[in-house]
Motif scaffolding. Structure first.
Motif, mmCIF file in Angstrom:
data_model
loop_
_atom_site.group_PDB
_atom_site.id
_atom_site.type_symbol
_atom_site.label_atom_id
_atom_site.label_comp_id
_atom_site.label_asym_id
_atom_site.label_seq_id
_atom_site.Cartn_x
_atom_site.Cartn_y
_atom_site.Cartn_z
ATOM 1 N N ALA A 80 0.780 -0.988 -0.202
ATOM 2 C CA ALA A 80 -0.104 0.027 0.002
ATOM 3 C C ALA A 80 0.873 1.291 -0.178
ATOM 4 O O ALA A 80 0.446 2.281 -0.611
ATOM 5 N N ALA A 81 1.953 1.163 0.911
ATOM 6 C CA ALA A 81 2.739 2.259 0.820
ATOM 7 C C ALA A 81 3.391 2.400 -0.564
ATOM 8 O O ALA A 81 3.616 3.839 -1.121
ATOM 9 N N MET A 82 3.728 1.602 -1.181
ATOM 10 C CA MET A 82 4.344 1.733 -2.826
ATOM 11 C C MET A 82 3.408 2.109 -3.445
ATOM 12 O O MET A 82 3.710 2.994 -4.197
ATOM 13 N N ALA A 83 2.360 1.858 -3.702
ATOM 14 C CA ALA A 83 0.992 2.237 -4.367
ATOM 15 C C ALA A 83 0.774 3.693 -4.202
ATOM 16 O O ALA A 83 0.759 4.428 -5.000
ATOM 17 N N GLN A 84 0.906 4.197 -2.730
ATOM 18 C CA GLN A 84 0.480 5.293 -2.278
ATOM 19 C C GLN A 84 1.638 6.500 -2.970
ATOM 20 O O GLN A 84 1.228 7.639 -3.352
ATOM 21 N N ALA A 85 2.829 5.865 -3.153
ATOM 22 C CA ALA A 85 3.918 6.554 -3.695
ATOM 23 C C ALA A 85 4.304 6.589 -5.192
ATOM 24 O O ALA A 85 5.116 6.877 -5.871
ATOM 25 N N VAL A 276 -1.101 -0.653 17.871
ATOM 26 C CA VAL A 276 -2.519 -1.154 18.108
ATOM 27 C C VAL A 276 -3.089 -0.806 16.615
ATOM 28 O O VAL A 276 -4.128 -1.611 16.220
ATOM 29 N N ARG A 277 -2.763 0.257 16.171
ATOM 30 C CA ARG A 277 -3.362 0.668 14.835
ATOM 31 C C ARG A 277 -3.060 -0.229 13.701
ATOM 32 O O ARG A 277 -3.875 -0.511 12.810
ATOM 33 N N VAL A 278 -1.981 -0.854 13.786
ATOM 34 C CA VAL A 278 -1.540 -1.743 12.581
ATOM 35 C C VAL A 278 -2.361 -3.080 12.875
ATOM 36 O O VAL A 278 -3.093 -3.708 11.903
ATOM 37 N N SER A 279 -2.648 -3.547 14.146
ATOM 38 C CA SER A 279 -3.551 -4.644 14.451
ATOM 39 C C SER A 279 -5.169 -4.429 14.245
ATOM 40 O O SER A 279 -5.717 -5.199 13.787
ATOM 41 N N VAL A 288 -3.093 -0.126 7.280
ATOM 42 C CA VAL A 288 -2.831 0.896 8.243
ATOM 43 C C VAL A 288 -2.490 2.315 7.522
ATOM 44 O O VAL A 288 -2.592 3.360 8.100
ATOM 45 N N MET A 289 -2.028 2.097 6.324
ATOM 46 C CA MET A 289 -1.605 3.282 5.415
ATOM 47 C C MET A 289 -2.874 4.045 5.214
ATOM 48 O O MET A 289 -2.447 5.451 4.935
ATOM 49 N N THR A 290 -4.006 3.421 5.166
ATOM 50 C CA THR A 290 -5.128 4.350 4.840
ATOM 51 C C THR A 290 -5.984 4.369 6.316
ATOM 52 O O THR A 290 -6.675 5.411 6.489
ATOM 53 N N TYR A 291 -6.015 3.559 7.304
ATOM 54 C CA TYR A 291 -6.821 3.555 8.249
ATOM 55 C C TYR A 291 -6.345 4.641 9.324
ATOM 56 O O TYR A 291 -6.968 5.295 9.948
ATOM 57 N N ASP A 292 -4.740 4.721 9.591
ATOM 58 C CA ASP A 292 -4.318 5.763 10.314
ATOM 59 C C ASP A 292 -2.880 5.981 9.702
ATOM 60 O O ASP A 292 -1.877 5.686 10.474
ATOM 61 N N PRO A 293 -2.839 6.835 8.837
ATOM 62 C CA PRO A 293 -1.593 6.977 8.032
ATOM 63 C C PRO A 293 -0.566 7.633 8.843
ATOM 64 O O PRO A 293 0.844 8.056 8.489
ATOM 65 N N TYR A 301 6.286 1.569 8.114
ATOM 66 C CA TYR A 301 6.100 0.892 6.713
ATOM 67 C C TYR A 301 6.404 1.730 5.615
ATOM 68 O O TYR A 301 6.842 1.245 4.691
ATOM 69 N N LEU A 302 6.010 3.097 5.708
ATOM 70 C CA LEU A 302 6.140 3.960 4.599
ATOM 71 C C LEU A 302 7.798 4.091 4.491
ATOM 72 O O LEU A 302 8.442 3.975 3.493
#
Length: 317
Positions: A80-85, A276-279, A288-293, A301-302
């Motif tokens: 997801a991080a790669m796609a966002q970039a 916790v946000r990743v879980s 988590v890249m869209t849930y709580d960036p 992860y970014l």
């Protein structure tokens, strides 16, 4: 296939203002305030930076036969991080549990065309790929429960170890536009994992920063060597990511130090903290890249995805 989104060279002025507002006042020097300030500054530095494309598409197998080390979490969040970039990324869910498909919000009930159809029935890979609705440029070949029986069904098939490799090669012949293909493996060393290792040239190993995580690493490396010797000579470990790092414990630091000592070139500088946000993110069908960036896990992860992309742009891994 949708074109890669155009990314700005950096965060917008509005984003910068919002992130700057999140940085606590200099007089607030509590540990929580320092963490918030560090996260805000990292986000300002990282947000909006387009990642370089590799010269040729990279296929990475995310593998570790020990369960619970963060394989699926790492696969979907790095993708997801790669796609966002700005990169085009395909996740191949090779785990019968289908957790990667769930995290990406991809439908994977029994009737959905899936990677099972590719491996067992020879369906074209691109026919089972679905786009991730929350992240442009991110795609997934889902796993369904049918994949649980694939280990047995593959035994009697011709070229059983290379069926995924042939499917990816056929997709390349049709001109797919993926920059990265990440294969999420099950926590075992059966035919599904062997297929993943034959299909890739690189192995990406997430390692949990706990003692037991090191015990199975030597066996994994032996199996990688066997696959390389008999089935896929280019296969090698290119990337190791330390996950679930807890800076409050000596054990995490000791495990990280030991792994870096043995694999100085392969281990990424970034470590992924417990979060916790990743879980929580997969329960909402998101990474988590869209849930709580702005969370520490998303930023880690970014950073990790950026390291992988920068390495890929600098030459063969």
């Amino acid at each position: 296939m949708a074109a890669a989104p155009t990314r700005p060279d950096g965060p917008s002025a509005r984003d910068r203002d919002a992130l700057a507002a999140a940085i606590p006042d200099a007089g607030d020097d509590t540990p929580l305030a320092r963490d918030l300030a560090d996260n805000a500054r990292r986000r300002i530095q990282l947000t909006g930076r387009p990642f370089p494309k590799p010269a040729v598409p990279r296929v990475l197998t995310v593998a570790n036969q020990k369960g619970g080390v963060g394989k699926t979490t790492t696969t979907v969040n790095v993708a997801a991080a790669m796609a966002q970039a700005g990169l085009q990324v395909l996740v191949i869910d090779l785990d019968p549990q289908g957790n990667a498909s769930t995290a990406l919000g991809i439908d994977h009930h029994a009737e959905v065309p899936s990677i099972y159809d590719v491996l067992v029935d020879g369906a074209p890979l691109l026919e089972v790929v679905q786009p991730c609705t929350t992240v442009p440029g991110l795609f997934c070949a889902p796993a369904t429960i049918d994949l649980a029986g694939a280990e047995i069904e593959l035994v009697s098939l011709v070229a059983r170890e290379s069926r995924l490799q042939r499917a990816i090669a056929a997709a390349a012949d049709t001109g797919h536009s993926y920059d990265y293909i990440l294969i999420d493996c099950p926590p075992s060393l059966g035919l599904l994992t062997v297929n993943a290792m034959v299909a890739a040239s690189e192995v990406f190993i997430p390692i949990q920063c706990e003692y037991y995580a090191l015990e199975g690493l030597s066996q994994l490396l032996k199996n990688i060597e066997l696959v390389r010797a008999h089935l896929n000579p280019p296969l090698h470990v290119s990337t190791i990511l330390l996950t679930m790092y807890d800076g409050r414990t000596r054990l995490s630091a000791q495990v990280a130090e030991e792994v870096r000592e043995h694999f100085p070139q392969e281990v990424l500088r970034t470590t992924v903290p417990r979060s916790v946000r990743v879980s929580e993110a997969p329960s909402f069908g998101e990474t988590v890249m869209t849930y709580d960036p702005a969370s520490s896990g998303a930023l880690a992860y970014l950073e990790a995805a950026g390291e992988i992309a920068d390495r890929g742009a600098s030459g063969p891994q």
